[in-house]
Design a protein around this motif. Structure first.
Motif, PDB file in Angstrom:
ATOM      1  N   ASN A  60       1.002  -1.224  -0.054  1.00  0.00           N
ATOM      2  CA  ASN A  60      -0.010  -0.039  -0.190  1.00  0.00           C
ATOM      3  C   ASN A  60       0.693   1.064   0.104  1.00  0.00           C
ATOM      4  N   ASP A  61       2.062   1.316   0.226  1.00  0.00           N
ATOM      5  CA  ASP A  61       3.141   2.393   0.012  1.00  0.00           C
ATOM      6  C   ASP A  61       3.464   2.482  -1.315  1.00  0.00           C
ATOM      7  N   PRO A  62       2.933   3.706  -1.821  1.00  0.00           N
ATOM      8  CA  PRO A  62       3.200   4.080  -2.940  1.00  0.00           C
ATOM      9  C   PRO A  62       4.623   3.821  -3.633  1.00  0.00           C
ATOM     10  N   ARG A  63       5.559   4.002  -3.012  1.00  0.00           N
ATOM     11  CA  ARG A  63       7.094   3.675  -3.270  1.00  0.00           C
ATOM     12  C   ARG A  63       7.377   2.347  -3.580  1.00  0.00           C
ATOM     13  N   VAL A  64       6.613   1.431  -2.601  1.00  0.00           N
ATOM     14  CA  VAL A  64       6.917  -0.079  -2.913  1.00  0.00           C
ATOM     15  C   VAL A  64       6.073  -0.310  -4.006  1.00  0.00           C
ATOM     16  N   ARG A  65       4.858  -0.123  -3.912  1.00  0.00           N
ATOM     17  CA  ARG A  65       4.164  -0.441  -5.317  1.00  0.00           C
ATOM     18  C   ARG A  65       4.889  -0.044  -6.915  1.00  0.00           C
ATOM     19  N   ASP A  66       5.283   1.138  -6.773  1.00  0.00           N
ATOM     20  CA  ASP A  66       5.954   1.416  -7.970  1.00  0.00           C
ATOM     21  C   ASP A  66       7.379   0.432  -8.011  1.00  0.00           C
ATOM     22  N   ALA A  67       8.018   0.197  -7.036  1.00  0.00           N
ATOM     23  CA  ALA A  67       9.311  -0.426  -7.035  1.00  0.00           C
ATOM     24  C   ALA A  67       8.873  -1.957  -7.674  1.00  0.00           C
ATOM     25  N   VAL A  68       7.827  -2.433  -6.990  1.00  0.00           N
ATOM     26  CA  VAL A  68       7.275  -3.832  -7.352  1.00  0.00           C
ATOM     27  C   VAL A  68       6.930  -4.070  -8.761  1.00  0.00           C
ATOM     28  N   ARG A  69       6.001  -2.731  -9.332  1.00  0.00           N
ATOM     29  CA  ARG A  69       5.531  -2.534 -10.643  1.00  0.00           C
ATOM     30  C   ARG A  69       6.845  -2.511 -11.506  1.00  0.00           C
ATOM     31  N   GLN A  70       7.800  -2.032 -11.374  1.00  0.00           N
ATOM     32  CA  GLN A  70       9.049  -1.746 -12.101  1.00  0.00           C
ATOM     33  C   GLN A  70       9.690  -3.030 -12.367  1.00  0.00           C
ATOM     34  N   VAL A  71       9.956  -3.877 -11.173  1.00  0.00           N
ATOM     35  CA  VAL A  71      10.791  -5.018 -11.267  1.00  0.00           C
ATOM     36  C   VAL A  71       9.892  -6.135 -12.097  1.00  0.00           C
ATOM     37  N   ASN A  72       8.462  -6.250 -11.681  1.00  0.00           N
ATOM     38  CA  ASN A  72       7.674  -6.980 -12.308  1.00  0.00           C
ATOM     39  C   ASN A  72       7.536  -6.793 -13.770  1.00  0.00           C
ATOM     40  N   SER A  73       7.444  -5.436 -14.054  1.00  0.00           N
ATOM     41  CA  SER A  73       7.376  -5.295 -15.552  1.00  0.00           C
ATOM     42  C   SER A  73       8.454  -5.586 -16.403  1.00  0.00           C
ATOM     43  N   ALA A  74       9.709  -5.230 -15.992  1.00  0.00           N
ATOM     44  CA  ALA A  74      11.036  -5.639 -16.574  1.00  0.00           C
ATOM     45  C   ALA A  74      10.998  -7.150 -16.690  1.00  0.00           C
ATOM     46  N   ARG A  75      10.874  -7.954 -15.596  1.00  0.00           N
ATOM     47  CA  ARG A  75      10.716  -9.536 -15.688  1.00  0.00           C
ATOM     48  C   ARG A  75       9.728  -9.885 -16.420  1.00  0.00           C
ATOM     49  N   LEU A  76       8.810  -9.438 -16.624  1.00  0.00           N
ATOM     50  CA  LEU A  76       7.584  -9.906 -17.567  1.00  0.00           C
ATOM     51  C   LEU A  76       7.864  -9.530 -18.824  1.00  0.00           C
ATOM     52  N   GLU A  77       8.433  -8.230 -19.209  1.00  0.00           N
ATOM     53  CA  GLU A  77       8.857  -7.875 -20.640  1.00  0.00           C
ATOM     54  C   GLU A  77       9.972  -8.768 -21.113  1.00  0.00           C
ATOM     55  N   LEU A  78      10.896  -9.185 -20.545  1.00  0.00           N
ATOM     56  CA  LEU A  78      11.705 -10.044 -20.939  1.00  0.00           C
ATOM     57  C   LEU A  78      11.567 -11.258 -21.140  1.00  0.00           C
ATOM     58  N   MET A  79      10.653 -11.912 -20.365  1.00  0.00           N
ATOM     59  CA  MET A  79      10.104 -13.124 -20.407  1.00  0.00           C
ATOM     60  C   MET A  79       8.974 -13.125 -21.505  1.00  0.00           C
ATOM     61  N   THR A  80       8.260 -12.068 -21.873  1.00  0.00           N
ATOM     62  CA  THR A  80       7.366 -12.121 -23.052  1.00  0.00           C
ATOM     63  C   THR A  80       8.183 -12.128 -24.356  1.00  0.00           C
ATOM     64  N   ARG A  81       9.113 -11.175 -24.505  1.00  0.00           N
ATOM     65  CA  ARG A  81       9.993 -11.177 -25.309  1.00  0.00           C
ATOM     66  C   ARG A  81      10.416 -12.627 -25.902  1.00  0.00           C
ATOM     67  N   THR A  82      10.771 -13.119 -24.877  1.00  0.00           N
ATOM     68  CA  THR A  82      11.582 -14.508 -24.973  1.00  0.00           C
ATOM     69  C   THR A  82      10.711 -15.269 -25.527  1.00  0.00           C
ATOM     70  N   TYR A  83       9.296 -15.478 -25.231  1.00  0.00           N
ATOM     71  CA  TYR A  83       8.468 -16.397 -25.604  1.00  0.00           C
ATOM     72  C   TYR A  83       7.953 -16.170 -26.966  1.00  0.00           C
ATOM     73  N   ARG A  84       8.022 -14.786 -27.354  1.00  0.00           N
ATOM     74  CA  ARG A  84       7.740 -14.174 -28.739  1.00  0.00           C
ATOM     75  C   ARG A  84       8.768 -14.703 -29.607  1.00  0.00           C
ATOM     76  N   GLU A  85      10.214 -14.762 -29.343  1.00  0.00           N
ATOM     77  CA  GLU A  85      11.092 -15.226 -30.047  1.00  0.00           C
ATOM     78  C   GLU A  85      11.167 -16.597 -30.265  1.00  0.00           C
ATOM     79  N   LEU A  86      10.487 -17.382 -29.344  1.00  0.00           N
ATOM     80  CA  LEU A  86      10.299 -18.853 -29.502  1.00  0.00           C
ATOM     81  C   LEU A  86       9.051 -19.152 -30.407  1.00  0.00           C
ATOM     82  N   GLY A  87       8.484 -18.234 -30.766  1.00  0.00           N
ATOM     83  CA  GLY A  87       7.532 -18.286 -31.854  1.00  0.00           C
ATOM     84  C   GLY A  87       6.072 -18.402 -31.337  1.00  0.00           C
ATOM     85  N   LEU A  88       5.679 -18.130 -30.017  1.00  0.00           N
ATOM     86  CA  LEU A  88       4.571 -17.476 -29.718  1.00  0.00           C
ATOM     87  C   LEU A  88       3.894 -16.507 -30.094  1.00  0.00           C
TER      88      LEU A  88
END
Length: 186
Positions: free
Chosen positions: A112-140
């Protein structure tokens, strides 16, 4: 006291704050206990930060840097997507240690702390973007790649969560082999 402030950097304090967060969330970030842990007086802290909030912001920024895009750069540089995903899954799963504290999981208690929400969002976003890109490159296709990335990431976070209380978890090498088999399948 002047010597202390030159021996410890602001990053030393931020890393100590991250360790405290891993164990007890934001509430565990307190100047006096951190100073004791670091073997210095509070004067060293004040040479780098004006207050606890600045330290928390620095710790969260360090976590985002080291666990978001910056921490993923080595994996992102792997050109073969299957190898990239294999290395990512193996590294992450093998890093999960039974009963080990986790910054990510501890931060969820302070979501509920906005600083924490933002940090977790940034980390989750970076991880999900890399994994999504990887799966796209694998042909999905794009939507399926995003879904697969989300499910794989959720499984990794689930393993991290289980490790908090499961001292009898299977060996990390067995889990990483299974994770690779599951999440590299078409």
């Amino acid at each position: 006291m002047g010597n202390e402030s030159t021996r410890l950097s602001a990053q030393d304090w931020a890393l100590a704050a991250l360790k405290a967060i891993a164990v007890g969330g934001l509430a565990a970030v307190a100047v006096e206990p951190l100073a004791r842990t670091l073997g210095v007086t509070k004067g060293s802290f004040y040479a780098h930060y004006r207050n606890r909030d600045e330290l928390i912001e620095a710790a969260l920024a360090e976590w985002v840097r080291s666990h978001g895009d910056g921490g993923l750069a080595t994996f992102a540089a792997i050109t073969d997507p299957a190898e990239r995903l294999r290395e990512l899954l193996t590294t992450v799963v093998q890093a999960v240690q039974p009963l080990a504290p986790s910054v990510h999981l501890s931060l969820l208690g302070d979501r509920n702390d906005p600083r924490v929400r933002d940090a977790v969002r940034q980390v989750n976003s970076a991880r999900l973007e890399l994994m999504t890109r990887t799966y796209r490159e694998l042909g999905l296709p794009p939507e399926r790649a995003a879904h697969r990335a989300r499910i794989a990431y959720a499984a990794i976070l689930g393993l991290l969560h289980l490790a908090q209380t499961d001292e009898d978890a299977p060996r990390a090498d067995l889990l990483s082999a299974e994770a690779t088999a599951v999440f590299l399948s078409p």
